[in-house]
Design an enzyme around this catalytic site. Structure first.
Site, PDB file in Angstrom:
ATOM      1  N   ARG A   1      30.848  18.665  77.787  1.00  0.00           N
ATOM      2  CA  ARG A   1      30.315  18.244  76.467  1.00  0.00           C
ATOM      3  C   ARG A   1      29.326  19.240  75.866  1.00  0.00           C
ATOM      4  NH1 ARG A   1      30.303  13.230  79.197  1.00  0.00           N
ATOM      5  NH2 ARG A   1      32.196  12.103  78.662  1.00  0.00           N
TER       6      ARG A   1
ATOM      7  N   LYS B   1      31.596  28.396  63.863  1.00  0.00           N
ATOM      8  CA  LYS B   1      32.959  27.854  63.837  1.00  0.00           C
ATOM      9  C   LYS B   1      33.683  28.353  65.076  1.00  0.00           C
ATOM     10  CE  LYS B   1      33.977  27.059  58.979  1.00  0.00           C
ATOM     11  NZ  LYS B   1      34.818  27.452  57.832  1.00  0.00           N
TER      12      LYS B   1
ATOM     13  N   GLU C   1      36.567  41.195  55.271  1.00  0.00           N
ATOM     14  CA  GLU C   1      35.564  40.117  55.231  1.00  0.00           C
ATOM     15  C   GLU C   1      34.269  40.619  54.574  1.00  0.00           C
ATOM     16  OE1 GLU C   1      36.473  37.112  55.909  1.00  0.00           O
ATOM     17  OE2 GLU C   1      37.723  36.976  57.713  1.00  0.00           O
TER      18      GLU C   1
ATOM     19  N   LYS D   1      25.985  35.598  55.189  1.00  0.00           N
ATOM     20  CA  LYS D   1      26.582  34.476  55.930  1.00  0.00           C
ATOM     21  C   LYS D   1      25.497  33.556  56.482  1.00  0.00           C
ATOM     22  CE  LYS D   1      30.072  32.732  58.870  1.00  0.00           C
ATOM     23  NZ  LYS D   1      31.335  32.899  59.545  1.00  0.00           N
TER      24      LYS D   1
ATOM     25  N   GLU E   1      30.070  22.802  56.229  1.00  0.00           N
ATOM     26  CA  GLU E   1      31.026  23.000  55.134  1.00  0.00           C
ATOM     27  C   GLU E   1      31.293  21.736  54.322  1.00  0.00           C
ATOM     28  OE1 GLU E   1      34.139  25.909  56.028  1.00  0.00           O
ATOM     29  OE2 GLU E   1      35.458  24.821  54.692  1.00  0.00           O
TER      30      GLU E   1
ATOM     31  N   ARG F   1      29.620  26.331  51.849  1.00  0.00           N
ATOM     32  CA  ARG F   1      30.230  27.151  52.900  1.00  0.00           C
ATOM     33  C   ARG F   1      31.720  27.381  52.658  1.00  0.00           C
ATOM     34  NH1 ARG F   1      29.296  27.236  59.473  1.00  0.00           N
ATOM     35  NH2 ARG F   1      30.788  28.910  59.820  1.00  0.00           N
TER      36      ARG F   1
ATOM     37  N   ASN G   1      35.668  30.873  52.490  1.00  0.00           N
ATOM     38  CA  ASN G   1      37.115  30.849  52.719  1.00  0.00           C
ATOM     39  C   ASN G   1      37.902  31.485  51.588  1.00  0.00           C
ATOM     40  OD1 ASN G   1      37.054  29.492  55.220  1.00  0.00           O
ATOM     41  ND2 ASN G   1      36.576  27.596  54.131  1.00  0.00           N
TER      42      ASN G   1
ATOM     43  N   HIS H   1      41.428  32.656  52.112  1.00  0.00           N
ATOM     44  CA  HIS H   1      41.863  32.186  53.427  1.00  0.00           C
ATOM     45  C   HIS H   1      43.034  31.193  53.359  1.00  0.00           C
ATOM     46  CE1 HIS H   1      38.412  34.340  54.812  1.00  0.00           C
ATOM     47  NE2 HIS H   1      38.527  33.928  56.054  1.00  0.00           N
TER      48      HIS H   1
ATOM     49  N   HIS I   1      45.799  32.342  55.598  1.00  0.00           N
ATOM     50  CA  HIS I   1      46.230  31.583  56.780  1.00  0.00           C
ATOM     51  C   HIS I   1      47.722  31.271  56.702  1.00  0.00           C
ATOM     52  CE1 HIS I   1      41.934  29.998  57.895  1.00  0.00           C
ATOM     53  NE2 HIS I   1      42.115  31.266  58.206  1.00  0.00           N
TER      54      HIS I   1
ATOM     55  N   HIS J   1      44.268  39.232  60.964  1.00  0.00           N
ATOM     56  CA  HIS J   1      43.587  38.220  60.129  1.00  0.00           C
ATOM     57  C   HIS J   1      42.996  38.874  58.873  1.00  0.00           C
ATOM     58  CE1 HIS J   1      41.146  34.744  59.078  1.00  0.00           C
ATOM     59  NE2 HIS J   1      40.078  35.513  59.055  1.00  0.00           N
TER      60      HIS J   1
HETATM   61  P1  NAD Z   1      40.598  40.213  67.561  1.00  0.00           P
HETATM   62  O1  NAD Z   1      39.625  39.396  68.261  1.00  0.00           O
HETATM   63  O2  NAD Z   1      42.026  39.969  67.819  1.00  0.00           O
HETATM   64  O3  NAD Z   1      40.252  41.741  67.819  1.00  0.00           O
HETATM   65  C1  NAD Z   1      41.050  42.725  67.242  1.00  0.00           C
HETATM   66  C2  NAD Z   1      41.615  43.712  68.270  1.00  0.00           C
HETATM   67  O4  NAD Z   1      40.595  44.644  68.623  1.00  0.00           O
HETATM   68  C3  NAD Z   1      42.050  43.079  69.566  1.00  0.00           C
HETATM   69  O5  NAD Z   1      43.171  43.762  70.059  1.00  0.00           O
HETATM   70  C4  NAD Z   1      40.868  43.319  70.489  1.00  0.00           C
HETATM   71  O6  NAD Z   1      41.189  43.303  71.844  1.00  0.00           O
HETATM   72  C5  NAD Z   1      40.432  44.683  70.032  1.00  0.00           C
HETATM   73  N1  NAD Z   1      39.035  45.024  70.265  1.00  0.00           N
HETATM   74  C6  NAD Z   1      37.958  44.234  70.170  1.00  0.00           C
HETATM   75  N2  NAD Z   1      36.839  44.957  70.282  1.00  0.00           N
HETATM   76  C7  NAD Z   1      37.209  46.230  70.465  1.00  0.00           C
HETATM   77  C8  NAD Z   1      36.508  47.441  70.616  1.00  0.00           C
HETATM   78  N3  NAD Z   1      35.180  47.497  70.542  1.00  0.00           N
HETATM   79  N4  NAD Z   1      37.207  48.579  70.807  1.00  0.00           N
HETATM   80  C9  NAD Z   1      38.576  48.551  70.821  1.00  0.00           C
HETATM   81  N5  NAD Z   1      39.297  47.447  70.654  1.00  0.00           N
HETATM   82  C10 NAD Z   1      38.619  46.287  70.465  1.00  0.00           C
HETATM   83  O7  NAD Z   1      40.424  40.082  65.965  1.00  0.00           O
HETATM   84  P2  NAD Z   1      39.137  40.016  65.018  1.00  0.00           P
HETATM   85  O8  NAD Z   1      39.562  40.670  63.773  1.00  0.00           O
HETATM   86  O9  NAD Z   1      37.920  40.441  65.694  1.00  0.00           O
HETATM   87  O10 NAD Z   1      39.000  38.452  64.762  1.00  0.00           O
HETATM   88  C11 NAD Z   1      40.003  37.715  64.120  1.00  0.00           C
HETATM   89  C12 NAD Z   1      39.886  36.266  64.560  1.00  0.00           C
HETATM   90  O11 NAD Z   1      38.628  35.769  64.143  1.00  0.00           O
HETATM   91  C13 NAD Z   1      40.946  35.372  63.961  1.00  0.00           C
HETATM   92  O12 NAD Z   1      41.446  34.522  64.952  1.00  0.00           O
HETATM   93  C14 NAD Z   1      40.185  34.583  62.925  1.00  0.00           C
HETATM   94  O13 NAD Z   1      40.736  33.317  62.698  1.00  0.00           O
HETATM   95  C15 NAD Z   1      38.822  34.500  63.534  1.00  0.00           C
HETATM   96  N6  NAD Z   1      37.724  34.292  62.576  1.00  0.00           N
HETATM   97  C16 NAD Z   1      36.828  33.338  62.851  1.00  0.00           C
HETATM   98  C17 NAD Z   1      35.759  33.138  62.012  1.00  0.00           C
HETATM   99  C18 NAD Z   1      34.717  32.130  62.355  1.00  0.00           C
HETATM  100  O14 NAD Z   1      33.855  31.850  61.509  1.00  0.00           O
HETATM  101  N7  NAD Z   1      34.712  31.599  63.551  1.00  0.00           N
HETATM  102  C19 NAD Z   1      35.612  33.942  60.872  1.00  0.00           C
HETATM  103  C20 NAD Z   1      36.557  34.930  60.616  1.00  0.00           C
HETATM  104  C21 NAD Z   1      37.620  35.109  61.489  1.00  0.00           C
HETATM  105  N1  GLY Z   2      34.699  32.326  58.029  1.00  0.00           N
HETATM  106  C1  GLY Z   2      34.396  31.149  57.288  1.00  0.00           C
HETATM  107  C2  GLY Z   2      33.214  30.415  57.786  1.00  0.00           C
HETATM  108  O1  GLY Z   2      32.601  30.779  58.754  1.00  0.00           O
HETATM  109  O2  GLY Z   2      32.852  29.417  57.224  1.00  0.00           O
END
Ligand code: NAD
Ligand code: GLY
Length: 360
Positions: free
Chosen positions: A118, A140, A182, A224, A234, A238, A242, A245, A249, A262
Site C-alpha cells: 500500500r 503520475k 515535452e 511543471k 488533474e 493540470r 496533456n 496527448h 496516445h 512517446h
Molecule cells: P524510455 O523510458 O523508453 O527511454 C527512452 C530510451 O532511452 C529507452 O530505450 C531507454 O532505455 C533509453 N535510455 C534511458 N536513459 C538513457 C541514457 N541516459 N542513455 C542512453 N539510453 C538511455 O522513454 P522516455 O521518453 O524517457 O519516457 C516515455 C514514457 O514516459 C512513456 O511511457 C510516457 O507515457 C511516459 N510519460 C510519463 C509522464 C508522467 O507524468 N508520468 C509524462 C510524460 C511521459
Molecule cells: N505529463 C502530464 C502530467 O504529468 O500531468
C-alpha cells in the site's frame, strides 16, 4: 546545483538538477528513510549507471530489478517483476524504490512503489531528457493496457527527483528530440517567452549545448512544479499538460506501443491540436505555422502516420482520461502560450482536423 521544489505541503519534495549528481552519496541517502532500497532500471540503462547508483547505497541493504527495455513492456505482466524482486528479498514497508531510467522505468517503478504494501518510499533518478523535464515530476505513475495508454496507475509523489544532466551524454539523438517535444509543450501551453527562446535556441539544444539544455530543463521543471502544486490530481489546470496527448496516445496505441517514441507522437499530436485550433479560428495562421515549424526543427514528426485512419483515431481517442461523463475534452490553443481544456468543438471539426493531418 539547482534545487526546485514541488510544493505539496507535507508531501513537498525537491528536484535536484546538476551534472555529476550520481556519486553524491549523501544527496541520495538523505531521502532514504529506512535501511533498504530496491533499484529498478532496464537492460540499456543498467550497464551505464547501475554501478554508480549502487555505490551510493553502501551500508544499506539493496537489490536491483532490471526490466526489459521499451514501451511495449510497460504493462502489468512486466510490472510483476518488480513485486517479485521486492517480495523475494523481503523488503518491508519502510523500503525505498529507486527508479533509474527514462519515463517507462519511472512510471512502472513509481506504480510499484505506490502499490507495494500500500505504498513505500520512492526516488526518481531520470536519465532521459523527457523524464528529466516531465515524467519524473508530478507523481503520475502507471502502465499501459492493450486498450489504452497509461490506463492503469496512481498518483504517487516521490520523495526526491535527482536529475543528473551528465546522463544525457549517452542518450541517442532520437531520444533527445523526443524530450524536446515535452519542452516545446511548456512554451505552447503557458509560456510564450520560452517558446520564443526555443525558436532561437533549437539548433544549440540539438547540438547538446550544456548551458541551453540546463536552462530548458530548469524552465520545464519549474513550469511543471507550479502546475502540479496548483492541481495535483488533474481536476483543472493540470490537464493542460496533456496538450497533444489525446492525439499522441492514439498514435502510440494505433501503431503499436514503441513504434513511434512517446515524444514523437506528442510532437505530431501538438501539430494536430494546433491545426484544429486554427481551423476553428481560435489560433492565428502565424502561430500555427510557428508551432509546426518548431516541432519540425526539433526533428519530430508533424504529421499523423499515414498507416492510421480517421476512424482509428476517433475510436482510440474515445479511450482517454480526459473523457468525463462520456464527453471527450481536448486541449486546444487560442495562441502560443494560451492553451485551454475544452469540449466546445463539434465532432465534424475534430474529424476535419484529423483528416487534414495525415502524412501523404
Ligand atoms: P524510455 O523510458 O523508453 O527511454 C527512452 C530510451 O532511452 C529507452 O530505450 C531507454 O532505455 C533509453 N535510455 C534511458 N536513459 C538513457 C541514457 N541516459 N542513455 C542512453 N539510453 C538511455 O522513454 P522516455 O521518453 O524517457 O519516457 C516515455 C514514457 O514516459 C512513456 O511511457 C510516457 O507515457 C511516459 N510519460 C510519463 C509522464 C508522467 O507524468 N508520468 C509524462 C510524460 C511521459
Ligand atoms: N505529463 C502530464 C502530467 O504529468 O500531468
Amino acid at each position: 546545483m539547482t534545487t526546485l521544489t514541488v510544493d505539496l505541503g507535507e508531501r513537498s519534495y525537491p528536484i535536484y538538477i546538476d551534472n555529476a549528481l550520481l556519486g553524491q552519496t549523501e544527496l541520495l541517502k538523505k531521502h532514504i528513510p529506512g535501511n533498504s532500497a530496491l533499484i529498478v532500471s532496464n537492460k540499456t540503462v543498467a550497464p551505464l549507471y547501475l554501478e554508480k547508483t549502487q555505490a551510493m547505497l553502501s551500508g544499506l541493504k539493496h537489490q536491483s530489478v532490471i526490466l526489459p527495455d521499451g514501451e511495449k513492456y510497460k504493462n502489468l505482466e512486466v510490472l510483476n517483476q518488480i513485486y517479485d524482486g521486492l517480495l523475494r528479498n523481503r523488503f518491508d514497508r519502510n523500503t525505498t524504490v529507486i527508479a533509474l531510467g527514462g519515463g517507462v522505468v519511472g512510471d512502472m517503478a513509481g506504480f510499484a512503489a505506490a502499490s507495494y504494501q500500500r505504498g513505500v518510499h520512492l526516488i526518481q533518478i531520470p536519465t532521459t531528457l523527457l523524464s528529466q523535464v516531465d515524467s519524473s515530476v508530478g507523481g503520475k505513475t502507471g502502465v499501459n493496457h492493450a486498450l489504452g495508454k497509461n490506463m492503469i496507475g496512481a498518483f504517487y509523489q516521490p520523495g526526491a527527483v535527482i536529475a543528473d544532466t551528465d546522463t544525457l551524454d549517452t542518450l541517442p539523438d532520437r531520444e533527445l528530440s523526443a524530450g524536446i517535444a515535452e519542452i516545446i509543450k511548456y512554451g505552447l501551453i503557458c509560456n510564450r517567452d520560452f517558446f520564443d527562446w526555443l525558436e532561437k535556441n533549437m539548433s544549440v539544444l540539438l547540438a547538446r549545448d550544456k548551458k541551453a539544455l540546463r536552462y530548458a530543463i530548469e524552465t520545464s521543471c519549474q513550469t511543471k512544479a507550479d502546475v502540479v502544486a496548483a492541481d495535483e490530481r488533474e481536476s483543472g489546470k493540470r490537464a493542460l499538460l496533456n496538450l497533444g496527448h489525446t492525439f499522441g496516445h492514439a498514435i502510440e496505441n494505433g501503431l503499436g506501443y514503441g513504434e513511434w517514441l512517446h515524444g514523437e507522437a506528442i510532437g505530431a499530436g501538438m501539430c494536430m491540436a494546433a491545426t484544429m485550433s486554427q481551423q476553428m479560428d481560435w489560433m492565428s495562421e502565424e502561430d500555427t505555422a510557428r508551432t509546426i515549424t518548431l516541432i519540425e526543427q526539433a526533428k519530430l514528426p508533424s504529421k499523423a502516420p499515414s498507416s492510421m485512419t480517421t476512424e482509428n483515431f476517433r475510436k482510440l481517442m474515445a479511450v482517454d482520461k480526459k473523457v468525463l461523463d462520456g464527453v471527450l475534452r481536448l486541449v486546444l490553443m487560442k495562441g502560443i502560450g494560451q492553451s485551454l481544456v475544452t469540449d466546445d468543438y463539434t465532432s465534424e471539426a475534430l474529424t476535419r482536423a484529423i483528416e487534414s493531418s495525415f502524412a501523404v
